[in-house]
Design an enzyme around this catalytic site. Structure first.
Site, mmCIF file in Angstrom:
data_model
loop_
_atom_site.group_PDB
_atom_site.id
_atom_site.type_symbol
_atom_site.label_atom_id
_atom_site.label_comp_id
_atom_site.label_asym_id
_atom_site.label_seq_id
_atom_site.Cartn_x
_atom_site.Cartn_y
_atom_site.Cartn_z
ATOM 1 N N ASP A 85 0.845 -1.205 0.000
ATOM 2 C CA ASP A 85 0.000 0.000 0.000
ATOM 3 C C ASP A 85 0.876 1.251 0.000
ATOM 4 O O ASP A 85 2.083 1.179 0.223
ATOM 5 C CB ASP A 85 -0.901 0.027 1.239
ATOM 6 C CG ASP A 85 -0.113 0.079 2.543
ATOM 7 O OD1 ASP A 85 0.831 -0.715 2.694
ATOM 8 O OD2 ASP A 85 -0.422 0.927 3.405
ATOM 9 N N GLU A 136 -0.003 -0.826 5.724
ATOM 10 C CA GLU A 136 1.092 -0.422 6.607
ATOM 11 C C GLU A 136 0.951 1.030 7.013
ATOM 12 O O GLU A 136 1.258 1.421 8.135
ATOM 13 C CB GLU A 136 2.444 -0.630 5.904
ATOM 14 C CG GLU A 136 3.660 -0.431 6.805
ATOM 15 C CD GLU A 136 4.192 0.993 6.870
ATOM 16 O OE1 GLU A 136 5.042 1.272 7.723
ATOM 17 O OE2 GLU A 136 3.754 1.860 6.090
HETATM 18 ZN ZN LIG Z 1 6.797 2.511 4.096
#
Ligand SMILES: [Zn+2]
Length: 489
Positions: free
Chosen positions: A73, A141
């Site tokens: 992501d 993340e």
């Molecule tokens: Zn990163």
């Protein structure tokens, strides 16, 4: 051409697919089919994390396996004049000297698209010598760590892991902090009437620099919420409401309050005095610090049956003196700023807390903060202080979005090998450092006991902003370093 390398060719293709945190299905499926077309086994979980495996190259069959990890992501930020749609538009790459930037006025997604592309380049290249590989690609993340937190690693055999999410080729990350969000709430009591003849004003304190709640907490930039509280303790003022900050992960730059004051001149004099004090304290970090006041009713003295009133007719009832004292106690005693410096790494914060948000909505004081520590025990040391304060004041606390630290290990074969390999290849010494920020590494360190772990990456700048860029030369250094490490493992 300059961008025609193994890693950058993959990065260009990856950048065509939208991959905002929480919207990883399409990119995860694309990587899955790509790996399957190479004949590599892939496991995909229900939130789109991936585990891809590749057998050892000839001669490496009896070497221990290695795990490489990156997040698929990206942060999606764009300039105000960009009409880019992160849900469907590709990000186009543009060269600016040695730097690759987005051609669309957006974040580039080198964080962590370059890490993903490097791992894919290794998977795709059958000429490279390496032990058997397990490649983990995680999701979310940048928002919740949900991918790293929930991924099932029970089938993972590696006890050595290279995380590919750092932003400096000359640095080796060897630890990261853990943390938790905290929401502290305290009921407040109001007077039944305002002092007769007093008027309402909105006070704004602004012009602080703010920054990351962990990585900038030691820079002395000031916290707008603490500063505003010092001002509101002035005995000539009655406080109606307080609000400040937008996100617990950022040091608050602005805060405001609605107050009642006997008259405009008294208030002006108080503000001028406090402003002078704060400007002196923050002359280096916030030369533009300012405090302003404006009448909330537009005229300055609308009274309704002895109480001040706002323009919309709402009656401005101040908090009682006791309630204001409770707010003072809460904000003054709540852990805020550096708790302790790190004794192993000069200049690194070991533990901290950042009051990022304050509000007094619905006659409840709410403080929201982010606690961080290099050890789970130092995070708990700070939450213990918050719990003690809550018990003293009759407040309540909730903790949320907790994540675990990657604790520094004194002995690490992988780290030693990385450092010696770097010196052989580039001369000079690789800087080893721990971060006062959370990394996915913490989850893997916790889930896989005995895991030997490092984090590396090429030179990137301005992460999470439309200026984000990555160096072409450094991507080549980083990738040859990664290949050399795999050859030696
Ligand atoms: Zn990163």
């Amino acid at each position: 051409m300059k961008m025609d390398t193994d890693v950058l060719k993959i990065f260009r293709e990856l950048s065509r697919i939208p991959r905002e945190s929480g919207n990883e299905k399409e990119v995860s499926n694309w990587i899955k089919s790509w790996a399957e077309s190479l004949g590599l086994p892939v496991v995909q979980d229900d939130i789109w994390d991936l585990i891809i495996t590749k057998p050892a190259s000839a001669g490496y069959e009896d070497h221990e396996p290695v795990l490489m990890q990156a997040h698929i992501d990206m942060v999606c930020e764009k300039n105000s004049d960009s009409d880019h749609d992160f849900a469907k538009d590709p990000i186009e790459l543009k060269l600016d000297g040695d730097w690759i930037v987005s051609a669309n006025g957006t974040t580039l997604g080198a964080d962590d698209g370059i890490g993903v592309s490097a791992a894919m380049a290794v998977l795709a290249d059958d000429t490279l010598p390496h032990p058997s590989l397990e490649v983990v690609f995680t999701v979310q993340e940048e928002t919740t760590f949900a991918g790293a937190e929930s991924i099932d690693v029970s089938a993972i055999k590696s006890r050595r892991m290279i995380n590919l999410d750092h932003a400096d080729e000359a640095e080796l990350i060897v630890g990261s902090c853990g943390g938790t969000g905290a929401k502290f709430t305290l009921p407040l009591i109001r007077e039944s009437a305002a002092p007769s003849g007093w008027s309402g004003y909105r006070i704004r304190l602004f012009g602080l620099k703010g920054g990351h709640s962990g990585e900038d907490i030691h820079r002395g930039r000031g916290n707008a919420i603490s500063l505003l509280l010092r001002l509101l303790e002035t005995p000539e003022l009655r406080v109606v409401s307080i609000s400040g900050g937008t996100n617990r992960l950022a040091i608050p730059r602005e805060a405001e309050a609605v107050v009642l004051a006997p008259d405009g001149e008294t208030l002006e004099a108080i503000l001028a005095d406090v402003k002078q004090t704060f400007r002196k304290e923050y002359s280096g970090a916030a030369p533009d610090l300012d405090i302003t006041a404006e009448p909330v009713d537009g005229g300055g003295s609308a009274n309704v049956a002895g109480t001040a009133a706002a323009a919309d007719g709402a009656v401005l009832l101040p908090l009682t003196a006791d309630a204001m004292q409770m707010i003072s106690a809460a904000v003054r005693l709540y852990p805020n700023g550096i708790a302790q410096m790190n004794g192993s790494f000069e200049g690194l914060v070991e533990s901290s807390d950042n009051i990022g948000i304050i509000s007094t909505e619905g006659d409840v004081l709410t403080l929201v903060s982010e606690v961080r520590g290099a050890y789970q025990s130092t995070v708990q040391d700070i939450t213990g202080t918050i719990d003690t304060l809550a018990a003293l004041l009759g407040a309540s606390v909730e903790y949320f979005n907790g994540y675990v630290p990657w604790e520094f290990e004194a002995d690490s074969k992988l780290r030693d090998l990385a450092v010696s390999t770097y010196t052989e290849m580039f001369g000079g010494e690789m800087r080893q450092l721990a971060l006062h920020a959370g990394l996915e590494c913490g989850f893997f360190a916790e889930k896989i006991p005995g895991l030997d772990l490092i984090s590396i990456g090429p030179n990137c700048q301005y992460f999470h902003s439309p200026e984000e860029r990555v160096s072409v030369t450094s991507v080549e250094h980083f990738y040859s370093f990664l290949k050399a490490l795999l050859r030696k493992l």
